[in-house]
Design a protein around this motif. Structure first.
Motif, short mmCIF file in Angstrom:
data_model
loop_
_atom_site.label_atom_id
_atom_site.label_comp_id
_atom_site.label_asym_id
_atom_site.label_seq_id
_atom_site.Cartn_x
_atom_site.Cartn_y
_atom_site.Cartn_z
N ASN A 169 3.09 -6.86 -2.23
CA ASN A 169 3.80 -8.12 -3.71
C ASN A 169 3.76 -7.12 -4.97
O ASN A 169 5.33 -7.46 -5.22
N GLN A 194 -3.78 -13.93 0.59
CA GLN A 194 -3.12 -12.92 0.56
C GLN A 194 -3.44 -11.43 0.97
O GLN A 194 -3.60 -9.74 0.68
N SER A 244 7.82 -10.13 3.39
CA SER A 244 6.02 -10.11 3.92
C SER A 244 6.24 -8.72 4.93
O SER A 244 6.84 -7.91 5.02
#
Length: 390
Positions: free
Chosen positions: A327, A151, A298
């Motif tokens: 996120n 991530q 995203s």
């Protein structure tokens, strides 16, 4: 053992490194004692102090092997601590679990057993236990690199993103390099020259990491402590509208949905007009278009939709809206919508899973964890409480 200029230089380097590690451990333990990343960093710094002492050629030559066992155990266990530290540093939701402690204890026990009893013996366990010990640094270096790289694009803090890259490259490179040197050395012990090179490399890495960590503002490197949030009771006179769900521009957890989308934040006197327009477009995409419903959302896809480079979108979300992770930013909107739906009497018959999936969560597990962290309640408890108040 004769004291040579190389030995004296090695000792001086180790003294500087020990002082730096102790200062780093003190700063982390003093400034952020309750944060997992600070605790793991302080423990790793102390563990490296033990490793620096135990790896001294003079220490290895003069101290009996049995007495070296605790130092070897801690040194090998530092691979596990490095992995834990990287996870805690780059995952704002990291929680130290019993598995981490058990893993460290198991690795340290194997290393101590090897040093005290197995190494140099004819035991049938020697190939197995020594193989495990030699594999530990490499395995946990790879795990740490994976944790730092995972991530990476969702991290909105530029300084922390650069620190990720440095830790991945140097951490894995150092672990692999020193493993290769020890495998090529008699009985796994370093020569005077390789020991000095080892401490010099470690000093360089620790100095850069310490400088970067101390240079970054606390809010950049570590998440701020957050208290659970609650949602005010709904009243018939002021119903919540589903089509206008949006959290305030702060780190998750978000406040409850409002009746109308909140206006974009007021620009600073020297604000860039292009960033103002981007902030407005982002506000519209999230609060009106509700792009957070998309499972594949995203930072790259949202930047493409808004026709801006990723770095500009990250900067706006981080510096203008106060979020550290993409996120978490997206899940804030999803949580706000789910909270509003759970508090809506007209949706009392709909399962919490249905509401979570509708809001954009892909499964019930992440939704329950995020909801509990944001409110201190499970979705079921929250629904009962709010419906009882309505």
């Amino acid at each position: 053992m004769t004291l040579t200029p190389t030995t004296l230089f090695d000792t001086a380097l180790r003294g500087v490194l020990l002082a730096l590690l102790l200062v780093l451990a003190l700063v982390l333990g003093r400034d952020r004692p309750r944060l997992p990343a600070a605790r793991a960093g302080a423990l790793l710094a102390l563990g490296l102090c033990v490793q620096v002492i135990g790896a001294m050629p003079l220490f290895e030559a003069l101290v009996p092997r049995g007495w070296q066992a605790p130092f070897v155990a801690v040194s090998i266990g530092n691979g596990v601590l490095f992995w834990v530290f990287v996870q805690a540093l780059f995952d704002d939701d990291f929680v130290l679990r019993p598995l981490h402690v058990v893993t460290w204890l198991a690795v340290a026990a194997v290393a101590a057993l090897n040093c005290a009893l197995v190494a140099g013996s004819a035991s049938v366990l020697a190939p197995l236990t020594m193989g495990v010990q030699r594999a530990v640094p490499l395995v946990f270096a790879v795990l740490a690199a994976r944790a730092a790289a995972s991530q990476w694009r969702a991290d909105l803090v530029e300084g922390r993103r650069r620190l990720r890259v440095f830790i991945v490259v140097t951490g894995v490179g150092y672990s692999v390099g020193m493993l290769a040197v020890r495998l090529a050395s008699p009985r796994g012990q370093l020569s005077d020259l390789s020991a000095t090179a080892d401490v010099a490399m470690l000093l360089l890495i620790v100095a850069v990491v310490a400088w970067r960590m101390l240079r970054l503002a606390g809010s950049e490197l570590f998440p701020a402590a957050q208290a659970p949030v609650t949602m005010p009771a709904m009243t018939p006179e002021a119903p919540l509208k589903e089509e206008a769900v949006a959290p305030a521009p702060v780190e998750a957890p978000p406040p409850p949905a409002a009746a109308e989308p909140p206006p974009p934040p007021e620009p600073a006197p020297d604000a860039d007009p292009a960033e103002d327009r981007l902030a407005e477009a982002l506000q519209h995409a999230m609060a009106v278009d509700r792009v957070y419903h998309r499972e594949d959302l995203s930072i790259a896809s949202l930047a493409a939709q808004l026709s801006v480079p990723e770095y500009r979108l990250r900067r706006v979300i981080n510096q203008r809206l106060g979020h550290r992770n993409f996120n978490a930013f997206v899940n804030g909107f999803r949580l706000a919508e789910a909270m509003a739906a759970l508090a809506d009497p007209s949706k009392r018959e709909l399962p919490a899973l249905t509401l979570a999936l509708t809001a954009g969560f892909q499964s019930i597990g992440p939704f329950n964890r995020a909801f509990k962290a944001a409110t201190g309640l499970t979705p079921t408890e929250f629904r009962k409480q709010k419906l009882a108040e309505s």
